[in-house]
Design a protein around this motif. Structure first.
Motif, PDB file in Angstrom:
ATOM      1  N   UNK A 288       0.829  -1.205   0.000  1.00  0.00           N
ATOM      2  CA  UNK A 288       0.000   0.000   0.000  1.00  0.00           C
ATOM      3  C   UNK A 288       0.859   1.249   0.000  1.00  0.00           C
ATOM      4  N   UNK A 289       2.094   1.138   0.461  1.00  0.00           N
ATOM      5  CA  UNK A 289       2.980   2.289   0.437  1.00  0.00           C
ATOM      6  C   UNK A 289       3.643   2.642   1.750  1.00  0.00           C
ATOM      7  N   UNK A 290       3.407   1.857   2.808  1.00  0.00           N
ATOM      8  CA  UNK A 290       4.064   2.132   4.092  1.00  0.00           C
ATOM      9  C   UNK A 290       5.532   1.736   3.988  1.00  0.00           C
ATOM     10  N   UNK A 291       6.392   2.640   4.406  1.00  0.00           N
ATOM     11  CA  UNK A 291       7.821   2.495   4.110  1.00  0.00           C
ATOM     12  C   UNK A 291       8.654   1.998   5.282  1.00  0.00           C
ATOM     13  N   UNK A 292       8.063   1.919   6.459  1.00  0.00           N
ATOM     14  CA  UNK A 292       8.853   1.584   7.646  1.00  0.00           C
ATOM     15  C   UNK A 292       8.072   0.593   8.501  1.00  0.00           C
ATOM     16  N   UNK A 293       7.944  -0.633   7.994  1.00  0.00           N
ATOM     17  CA  UNK A 293       7.112  -1.649   8.632  1.00  0.00           C
ATOM     18  C   UNK A 293       7.986  -2.777   9.175  1.00  0.00           C
ATOM     19  N   UNK A 294       7.799  -3.104  10.446  1.00  0.00           N
ATOM     20  CA  UNK A 294       8.509  -4.203  11.083  1.00  0.00           C
ATOM     21  C   UNK A 294       7.512  -5.180  11.685  1.00  0.00           C
ATOM     22  N   UNK A 295       7.953  -6.422  11.850  1.00  0.00           N
ATOM     23  CA  UNK A 295       7.155  -7.467  12.492  1.00  0.00           C
ATOM     24  C   UNK A 295       7.777  -7.782  13.842  1.00  0.00           C
ATOM     25  N   UNK A 296       6.948  -7.835  14.887  1.00  0.00           N
ATOM     26  CA  UNK A 296       7.452  -8.233  16.201  1.00  0.00           C
ATOM     27  C   UNK A 296       7.830  -9.707  16.164  1.00  0.00           C
ATOM     28  N   UNK A 297       9.122  -9.986  16.304  1.00  0.00           N
ATOM     29  CA  UNK A 297       9.605 -11.360  16.219  1.00  0.00           C
ATOM     30  C   UNK A 297       9.043 -12.183  17.375  1.00  0.00           C
ATOM     31  N   UNK A 298       8.268 -13.209  17.052  1.00  0.00           N
ATOM     32  CA  UNK A 298       7.685 -14.060  18.080  1.00  0.00           C
ATOM     33  C   UNK A 298       6.357 -13.578  18.614  1.00  0.00           C
ATOM     34  N   UNK A 299       5.875 -12.413  18.167  1.00  0.00           N
ATOM     35  CA  UNK A 299       4.551 -11.931  18.542  1.00  0.00           C
ATOM     36  C   UNK A 299       4.327 -11.829  20.038  1.00  0.00           C
ATOM     37  N   UNK A 300       3.071 -12.043  20.445  1.00  0.00           N
ATOM     38  CA  UNK A 300       2.739 -11.922  21.871  1.00  0.00           C
ATOM     39  C   UNK A 300       3.510 -12.934  22.703  1.00  0.00           C
ATOM     40  N   UNK A 301       3.855 -14.065  22.087  1.00  0.00           N
ATOM     41  CA  UNK A 301       4.616 -15.073  22.824  1.00  0.00           C
ATOM     42  C   UNK A 301       5.981 -14.529  23.230  1.00  0.00           C
ATOM     43  N   UNK A 302       6.648 -13.853  22.301  1.00  0.00           N
ATOM     44  CA  UNK A 302       7.959 -13.286  22.613  1.00  0.00           C
ATOM     45  C   UNK A 302       7.837 -12.164  23.634  1.00  0.00           C
ATOM     46  N   UNK A 303       6.786 -11.380  23.534  1.00  0.00           N
ATOM     47  CA  UNK A 303       6.566 -10.290  24.489  1.00  0.00           C
ATOM     48  C   UNK A 303       6.432 -10.853  25.905  1.00  0.00           C
ATOM     49  N   UNK A 304       5.608 -11.901  26.036  1.00  0.00           N
ATOM     50  CA  UNK A 304       5.423 -12.519  27.351  1.00  0.00           C
ATOM     51  C   UNK A 304       6.710 -13.168  27.840  1.00  0.00           C
ATOM     52  N   UNK A 305       7.430 -13.820  26.926  1.00  0.00           N
ATOM     53  CA  UNK A 305       8.669 -14.489  27.322  1.00  0.00           C
ATOM     54  C   UNK A 305       9.723 -13.488  27.787  1.00  0.00           C
ATOM     55  N   UNK A 306       9.640 -12.251  27.281  1.00  0.00           N
ATOM     56  CA  UNK A 306      10.591 -11.218  27.699  1.00  0.00           C
ATOM     57  C   UNK A 306      10.227 -10.620  29.055  1.00  0.00           C
ATOM     58  N   UNK A 307       9.121 -11.065  29.624  1.00  0.00           N
ATOM     59  CA  UNK A 307       8.721 -10.597  30.944  1.00  0.00           C
ATOM     60  C   UNK A 307       7.808  -9.392  30.943  1.00  0.00           C
ATOM     61  N   UNK A 308       7.298  -9.003  29.766  1.00  0.00           N
ATOM     62  CA  UNK A 308       6.415  -7.857  29.681  1.00  0.00           C
ATOM     63  C   UNK A 308       4.961  -8.297  29.827  1.00  0.00           C
ATOM     64  N   UNK A 309       4.124  -7.369  30.250  1.00  0.00           N
ATOM     65  CA  UNK A 309       2.737  -7.686  30.580  1.00  0.00           C
ATOM     66  C   UNK A 309       1.879  -7.774  29.325  1.00  0.00           C
ATOM     67  N   UNK A 310       0.907  -8.669  29.350  1.00  0.00           N
ATOM     68  CA  UNK A 310      -0.133  -8.746  28.333  1.00  0.00           C
ATOM     69  C   UNK A 310      -1.466  -8.381  28.985  1.00  0.00           C
ATOM     70  N   UNK A 311      -2.353  -7.778  28.186  1.00  0.00           N
ATOM     71  CA  UNK A 311      -3.616  -7.282  28.705  1.00  0.00           C
ATOM     72  C   UNK A 311      -4.779  -7.919  27.952  1.00  0.00           C
ATOM     73  N   UNK A 312      -5.815  -8.282  28.679  1.00  0.00           N
ATOM     74  CA  UNK A 312      -7.059  -8.746  28.075  1.00  0.00           C
ATOM     75  C   UNK A 312      -8.001  -7.560  27.923  1.00  0.00           C
ATOM     76  N   UNK A 313      -9.099  -7.771  27.164  1.00  0.00           N
ATOM     77  CA  UNK A 313     -10.107  -6.741  27.015  1.00  0.00           C
ATOM     78  C   UNK A 313      -9.842  -5.825  25.838  1.00  0.00           C
ATOM     79  N   UNK A 314     -10.690  -4.800  25.710  1.00  0.00           N
ATOM     80  CA  UNK A 314     -10.570  -3.839  24.618  1.00  0.00           C
ATOM     81  C   UNK A 314     -10.489  -2.427  25.188  1.00  0.00           C
ATOM     82  N   UNK A 315      -9.998  -1.497  24.359  1.00  0.00           N
ATOM     83  CA  UNK A 315      -9.852  -0.089  24.774  1.00  0.00           C
ATOM     84  C   UNK A 315      -9.103   0.018  26.093  1.00  0.00           C
ATOM     85  N   UNK A 316      -8.051  -0.776  26.225  1.00  0.00           N
ATOM     86  CA  UNK A 316      -7.385  -0.931  27.515  1.00  0.00           C
ATOM     87  C   UNK A 316      -6.697   0.357  27.971  1.00  0.00           C
ATOM     88  N   UNK A 317      -6.065   1.077  27.054  1.00  0.00           N
ATOM     89  CA  UNK A 317      -5.390   2.314  27.462  1.00  0.00           C
ATOM     90  C   UNK A 317      -6.402   3.294  28.049  1.00  0.00           C
TER      91      UNK A 317
END
Length: 747
Positions: A288-317
């Motif tokens: 589509x034209x986005x020039x600076x796109x990255x993929x989180x390696x390992x997705x939510x699994x990697x985030x959790x494995x790194x010790x960071x929090x995951x949140x359930x629900x919607x409109x969490x912020x």
């Protein structure tokens, strides 16, 4: 290399923990846990024979410990078993899920028919049989009884996931069918678990990807960044990153330019780490034209494995922000019991429902008037002209009750103002009835006057609200180095009648409540507009407290024509989607009868809509899973896509073309049209299953429909959000006290 096996296993466990915490231990919740386990099992390269050799000759089973909690809970194993292995009927005393990597194990399920009063005696009847092979699994509650046998000649490799480590279990029961006896097992299980050493970890990111640690730093470096969760709504709602914006892959082309209008912005997309959805989404964004796109390696699994929090629900912020507001500003509240007693006594008070009209009409506190939060300051004088009248603001839960009440207090309304604690859910939990279908809507606003203009100047000065000219706003919108949103915060009716070129509609109260539905780029600029500036200034004050760089368009309606072309580009997507022929049911029936290539009906409507009624023989599918849905179709099959929104079908057609599949057209007909053409329309209340309905969020989904336990769990989740924040996330909010002299009524 990264220990992807451990990362993905940890992420799967983190999601399972959240599902069971939110839903409790039920068969429906376990079905969702099993779905995650099956996805992990499908990554066969993680469970190779080289890493997990079969048992030695003469042995039937090798059980590998993949991971367990430090307290021995949530334990994951890989079982490698030779043909002939037989495990007699038994229970587990904890929940269990089994999913196949390779090979088939036969599970027989049993029900106990005796009353259990005779020690050592038990009689069972077979209640079902499940062949657990690739793509299949079985989920068992603690007292479920099953047996296992490995038939055939293939060595099997299956993942087993338990609520507690097998080595710590005691009190399990095994059964002898032939003898009609049972016995209680001691601590542990006979087969020793083989520990698996972790692989070495290298945090160096590959090209096109970003690691969890680098993403965490990027989210707090002050620069613009769009963090997009490209999984479907149900998957996102169970477990996501705090700053994530939901952008389902099924809708990516339709919404990305609205959420991320600047194609130069940093964009990070992620999925569960087990699928290819994020990689496909990144490719589409780049196309589509986005020039600076990255993929989180390992997705939510990697985030959790790194010790960071995951949140359930919607409109969490936004919901977390509401909890921070109440905590920091000590917003006063009233319980349902206190409100009901005050109403019964005939006290001078008014209940104001701060939700949009459609939500209010579903259910409301008896006698409440609907006035969405973004309209409160604009219209409150018409609702409560007497300064002695107490104002009670409510919503369905907590956030809009808190924000609405605090808004009136912040602007200096002389009336006493309180929030209804826990909203309509708290009212129902207290045993009181709600009204349905009410139509007491917000009144016309009090006419603007010099007093209002003076108030606006004072409010803006005290709270540091920035005003910009239409010319500056136009320059910002055309500035390719920054992302700028132009949002009209008035009512839907006002917006439809007339609005500034390029402005998107974002009702003020909902913008605060669900900022992620409009603002996809963290640290972007936001310009708000309305007719007089009052509503924009009030909403801007809240967005500023949430951490946004926000300004108000000065001059209101009079300046709209001077903004100039915005260049937002959020209406371009439809023109890039492939065109599809619209077919009537009668034409599809003729295709089926013409003797040509087979016709396959793929229904892309929401999973819950498919359950209620669909054309007999149609397959339900969703864009991320199209490959599996068409895998067994003939190569020349003519595919007809059924969709309520033709644009969804056009997005799906992109992926089908990539699979080499022919899309003959799309159908948008309703049930009556299908029936008129000779098709049967059937309901399947349980298909697709909850695990397959990845587009529907089952997370306490019936909390408004009489399920009081779901309401309790939801409110516990909401009040628990604040404790889940880390220091950097908490520092992103800039809560400050009311910028005015508190009036006597609010003291």
């Amino acid at each position: 290399m990264i220990d992807r096996r451990r990362i993905l296993a940890d992420g799967m466990v983190a999601e399972a923990r959240q599902i069971l915490a939110a839903e409790g231990l039920t068969r429906a919740a376990l079905a969702q846990v099993l779905d995650r386990l099956k996805t992990l099992a499908a990554r066969a390269e993680l469970w190779s024979e080289a890493d997990f050799p079969p048992p030695e000759e003469g042995e039937r089973q090798a059980r590998y410990m993949i991971r367990e909690d430090s307290d021995h809970g949530f334990a994951l194993y890989l079982n490698v078993m030779r043909p002939g292995k037989l495990i007699p009927p038994h229970d587990h005393t904890t929940w269990a899920c089994v999913a196949a990597v390779d090979g088939v194990e036969v599970n027989r399920l049993y029900q106990r028919t005796d009353d259990g009063t005779v020690p050592g005696h038990a009689t069972l009847v077979e209640a079902g049989r499940i062949e657990v092979g690739p793509g299949r699994g079985v989920a068992l509650l603690p007292d479920d009884i099953h047996s296992v046998v490995i038939e055939g000649e293939q060595i099997i490799r299956h993942l087993h996931f338990y609520g507690r480590a097998l080595e710590t279990l005691s009190g399990r029961t095994t059964f002898d069918l032939a003898a009609g006896t049972c016995k209680t097992m001691g601590l542990g299980v006979p087969t020793r678990s083989i520990p698996v050493p972790p692989a070495p970890v290298d945090d160096t990111p590959a090209e096109g990807v970003i690691t969890a640690a680098h993403l965490k730093a990027a989210l707090h470096d002050g620069g613009e960044i769009a963090l997009l969760d490209v999984r479907e709504h149900g998957q996102y709602g169970w477990s996501h990153l705090f700053y994530a914006v939901p952008l389902p892959y099924s809708r990516l082309e339709l919404d990305i330019e609205r959420l991320v209008p600047n194609k130069a912005a940093r964009v990070v997309v992620y999925d569960d780490g087990l699928s290819t959805v994020a990689a496909r989404a990144a490719a589409r964004a780049r196309a589509i034209g986005y020039r600076n796109v990255l993929v989180l390696d390992g997705g939510v699994a990697a985030w959790a494995a790194a010790g960071y929090e995951l949140f359930a629900g919607v409109n969490v912020v936004s919901k977390t922000f509401g909890e921070v507001v109440e905590h920091e500003l000590d917003t006063p509240s009233i319980s349902a019991e206190e409100l009901q007693a005050a109403l019964a006594r005939g006290e001078d008070l008014v209940v104001v429902d701060g939700r949009p009209v459609d939500e209010y009409r579903k259910m409301n506190i008896p006698g409440a008037i609907c006035c969405p939060n973004g309209e409160l300051v604009h219209r409150i004088r018409s609702i409560a002209p007497d300064p002695k009248t107490r104002i009670v603001v409510n919503c369905a839960g907590r956030t809009r009750s808190i924000i609405g009440a605090q808004t009136l207090r912040d602007v200096g309304v002389p009336n006493p103002v309180v929030a209804l604690r826990n909203g309509t859910q708290g009212w129902r939990l207290a045993g009181f009835d709600l009204e349905h279908g009410s139509d007491r809507l917000y009144p016309e606003a009090v006419d603007g006057n010099d007093e209002a203009a003076d108030w606006l100047v004072g409010f803006a000065a005290v709270n540091g609200i920035t005003f910009i000219s239409p010319e500056v706003a136009g320059a910002w919108l055309r500035d390719a180095s920054r992302t700028t949103y132009l949002l009209d915060v008035r009512t839907p009716e006002e917006y439809e009648l007339h609005h500034a070129p390029g402005a998107l509609h974002a009702p003020g109260g909902q913008l605060i409540q669900a900022s992620d539905q409009w603002l996809g780029v963290r640290n972007a600029r936001v310009v708000l507009t309305c007719d007089t500036g009052i509503r924009s200034a009030v909403v801007a004050n809240w967005l500023k407290r949430m951490g946004w760089d926000v300004a108000v368009l000065e001059g209101g309606r009079s300046g709209w024509g001077r903004i100039g072309a915005s260049g937002l580009g959020h209406e371009e997507a439809a023109g890039r989607l492939p065109a599809l022929v619209v077919l009537r049911p009668a034409e599809i029936a003729a295709m089926q009868a013409d003797g040509g290539a087979p016709v396959a009906l793929i229904d892309l409507r929401p999973g819950m809509a498919f359950r209620k009624g669909h054309v007999e023989g149609a397959r339900w599918a969703i864009r991320p899973r199209l490959a599996a849905a068409v895998a067994d179709l003939a190569a020349d099959a003519r595919i007809v896509l059924i969709a309520a929104d033709p644009r969804i079908a056009r997005c799906a057609a992109i992926d089908l073309a990539g699979l080499g599949r022919k899309v003959a057209g799309l159908a948008t007909a309703d049930a009556a049209d299908w029936k008129a053409a000779g098709f049967n329309v059937v309901a399947t209340p349980d298909e697709p299953s909850e695990a397959d309905c990845i587009d529907f969020l089952f997370f306490v989904h019936d909390r408004h429909d009489g399920n009081l336990e779901a309401a309790r769990r939801y409110l516990a989740w909401e009040t628990g959000l604040l404790a889940k924040l880390d220091d950097r996330e908490r520092a992103g909010f800039a809560i400050i006290g009311a910028g005015h002299d508190v009036k006597e009524g609010n003291a």
